[in-house]
Enzyme design. Sequence first.
Site, PDB file in Angstrom:
ATOM      1  N   SER A  82      21.204  33.011 -35.528  1.00  0.00           N
ATOM      2  CA  SER A  82      20.843  32.162 -36.670  1.00  0.00           C
ATOM      3  C   SER A  82      19.449  32.545 -37.138  1.00  0.00           C
ATOM      4  O   SER A  82      18.577  32.877 -36.318  1.00  0.00           O
ATOM      5  CB  SER A  82      20.865  30.692 -36.248  1.00  0.00           C
ATOM      6  OG  SER A  82      20.182  29.904 -37.197  1.00  0.00           O
ATOM      7  N   MET A  99      21.239  33.152 -46.978  1.00  0.00           N
ATOM      8  CA  MET A  99      19.882  32.717 -47.345  1.00  0.00           C
ATOM      9  C   MET A  99      18.852  33.726 -46.826  1.00  0.00           C
ATOM     10  O   MET A  99      17.658  33.426 -46.758  1.00  0.00           O
ATOM     11  CB  MET A  99      19.603  31.329 -46.794  1.00  0.00           C
ATOM     12  CG  MET A  99      20.526  30.261 -47.414  1.00  0.00           C
ATOM     13  SD  MET A  99      19.824  28.625 -47.446  1.00  0.00           S
ATOM     14  CE  MET A  99      19.527  28.367 -45.705  1.00  0.00           C
ATOM     15  N   GLY A 100      19.314  34.913 -46.445  1.00  0.00           N
ATOM     16  CA  GLY A 100      18.379  35.945 -46.000  1.00  0.00           C
ATOM     17  C   GLY A 100      17.918  35.751 -44.571  1.00  0.00           C
ATOM     18  O   GLY A 100      18.540  35.020 -43.804  1.00  0.00           O
ATOM     19  N   GLU A 157      22.467  40.146 -37.151  1.00  0.00           N
ATOM     20  CA  GLU A 157      23.775  40.775 -36.904  1.00  0.00           C
ATOM     21  C   GLU A 157      24.953  39.848 -37.231  1.00  0.00           C
ATOM     22  O   GLU A 157      26.065  40.314 -37.452  1.00  0.00           O
ATOM     23  CB  GLU A 157      23.868  41.286 -35.465  1.00  0.00           C
ATOM     24  CG  GLU A 157      22.996  42.517 -35.207  1.00  0.00           C
ATOM     25  CD  GLU A 157      23.287  43.664 -36.175  1.00  0.00           C
ATOM     26  OE1 GLU A 157      24.460  43.911 -36.500  1.00  0.00           O
ATOM     27  OE2 GLU A 157      22.316  44.317 -36.620  1.00  0.00           O
ATOM     28  N   GLY A 158      24.720  38.540 -37.251  1.00  0.00           N
ATOM     29  CA  GLY A 158      25.783  37.612 -37.685  1.00  0.00           C
ATOM     30  C   GLY A 158      26.134  37.875 -39.141  1.00  0.00           C
ATOM     31  O   GLY A 158      27.315  38.013 -39.506  1.00  0.00           O
ATOM     32  N   HIS A 159      25.099  37.959 -39.990  1.00  0.00           N
ATOM     33  CA  HIS A 159      25.341  38.287 -41.403  1.00  0.00           C
ATOM     34  C   HIS A 159      26.013  39.658 -41.525  1.00  0.00           C
ATOM     35  O   HIS A 159      26.923  39.853 -42.331  1.00  0.00           O
ATOM     36  CB  HIS A 159      24.019  38.326 -42.161  1.00  0.00           C
ATOM     37  CG  HIS A 159      23.277  37.014 -42.217  1.00  0.00           C
ATOM     38  ND1 HIS A 159      22.032  36.854 -41.678  1.00  0.00           N
ATOM     39  CD2 HIS A 159      23.609  35.818 -42.749  1.00  0.00           C
ATOM     40  CE1 HIS A 159      21.611  35.621 -41.883  1.00  0.00           C
ATOM     41  NE2 HIS A 159      22.554  34.955 -42.520  1.00  0.00           N
TER      42      HIS A 159
HETATM   43  P1  AMP Z   1      22.914  31.582 -43.764  1.00  0.00           P
HETATM   44  O1  AMP Z   1      22.078  32.729 -44.231  1.00  0.00           O
HETATM   45  O2  AMP Z   1      22.459  30.996 -42.482  1.00  0.00           O
HETATM   46  O3  AMP Z   1      23.133  30.563 -44.856  1.00  0.00           O
HETATM   47  O4  AMP Z   1      24.354  32.187 -43.432  1.00  0.00           O
HETATM   48  C1  AMP Z   1      25.044  32.962 -44.371  1.00  0.00           C
HETATM   49  C2  AMP Z   1      26.445  33.209 -43.857  1.00  0.00           C
HETATM   50  O5  AMP Z   1      26.369  33.898 -42.607  1.00  0.00           O
HETATM   51  C3  AMP Z   1      27.231  31.902 -43.595  1.00  0.00           C
HETATM   52  O6  AMP Z   1      28.580  32.102 -43.971  1.00  0.00           O
HETATM   53  C4  AMP Z   1      27.098  31.746 -42.111  1.00  0.00           C
HETATM   54  O7  AMP Z   1      28.158  31.011 -41.517  1.00  0.00           O
HETATM   55  C5  AMP Z   1      27.131  33.200 -41.654  1.00  0.00           C
HETATM   56  N1  AMP Z   1      26.528  33.310 -40.334  1.00  0.00           N
HETATM   57  C6  AMP Z   1      25.302  32.890 -39.947  1.00  0.00           C
HETATM   58  N2  AMP Z   1      25.118  33.095 -38.622  1.00  0.00           N
HETATM   59  C7  AMP Z   1      26.261  33.651 -38.162  1.00  0.00           C
HETATM   60  C8  AMP Z   1      26.715  34.089 -36.875  1.00  0.00           C
HETATM   61  N3  AMP Z   1      25.952  33.974 -35.795  1.00  0.00           N
HETATM   62  N4  AMP Z   1      27.955  34.620 -36.772  1.00  0.00           N
HETATM   63  C9  AMP Z   1      28.752  34.722 -37.865  1.00  0.00           C
HETATM   64  N5  AMP Z   1      28.389  34.326 -39.099  1.00  0.00           N
HETATM   65  C10 AMP Z   1      27.165  33.799 -39.258  1.00  0.00           C
END
Ligand code: AMP
Length: 287
Positions: A182, A27-28, A32-34
């Site tokens: 996050s 979702m943008g 660094e998780g992404h």
């Molecule tokens: P989001 O943009 O929050 O919807 O996340 C997109 C993808 O990135 C999803 O598969 C999340 O599980 C993954 N993601 C978000 N935060 C993290 C993180 N801290 N570590 C690993 N993957 C993450």
Amino acid sequence: MHIIESPEAMARWRSSVRGDIGFVPTMGALHEGHMSLVEASRTSHPCTVVSVFVNPTQFGPNEDFHKYPRPVEIDEAMCLSRGVDALYRPNVETMYPPGFQTFVEPGAMAARWCGASRPGHFRGVCSVVLKLLNQVSPQSIYLGEKDAQQLRVIRRMVSDLNVPVQVTGCPIAREKDGLAMSSRNRYLSPSQRIGADALFRGLIAAKDACHEGCRHAADLEAGFRNLLAREGGWECEYAAVVDDDSLEPINLVESKALFIVAARRGTTRLIDNMMISGPDSAPMAGD
Ligand code: AMP
């Protein structure tokens, strides 16, 4: 890097790609998780597609859809600098044109935990992920363990609906103090950010306690809730020891289990999780 902004443009680009595609839906407000998912995809596929779409159908009426951060240019620069091959950022109108009415209805696994406090959330997630998979047609999709329930609900959908894609779960990327990265962390005020690592500390405490022989879920859950209560400024939504595959609650940890938690710090809702295991089980990754 190709920038693709509609399903029609994606169809045109997709028909020109020959090799394997790894796909990272987001979702943008990228962090660094992404990027760890991008890295995982890039090591296995010649072509990596990242989608950035803030999906309205997975937000409840009083949730943060409108205030969700949308740093479009920063996201684009980040994807470019990390070697993403195509950035897919369709708008709401092209994803949900007039007349749209078909959704994926996930089963019981989606009804508890985050699904209980966010009714319809996983219906929206499954529907948009299936649409994106149909549009991008990747060999693999990369998802984070951070959203443990989302990962398992999507695995289930892919299996139940025979979606031809491999699902890869990637480890949680954390800040230095342990807070799971996050996009919503930026909602925390500086004073709320201090101590926001309590979720991580609570999970580590549960993991250590379990390893030392405290196998009762009720005790581990109470320990976690007490830690948040002592810290103050938290409202615990759930803290539960569950089966790693089904997410059904477990009373006694036999070998290993998943500890999943959700809590609010002010108006910011944070989630986290960690594998825990009893004293006589084999060491886990990260031990
Ligand atoms: P989001 O943009 O929050 O919807 O996340 C997109 C993808 O990135 C999803 O598969 C999340 O599980 C993954 N993601 C978000 N935060 C993290 C993180 N801290 N570590 C690993 N993957 C993450």
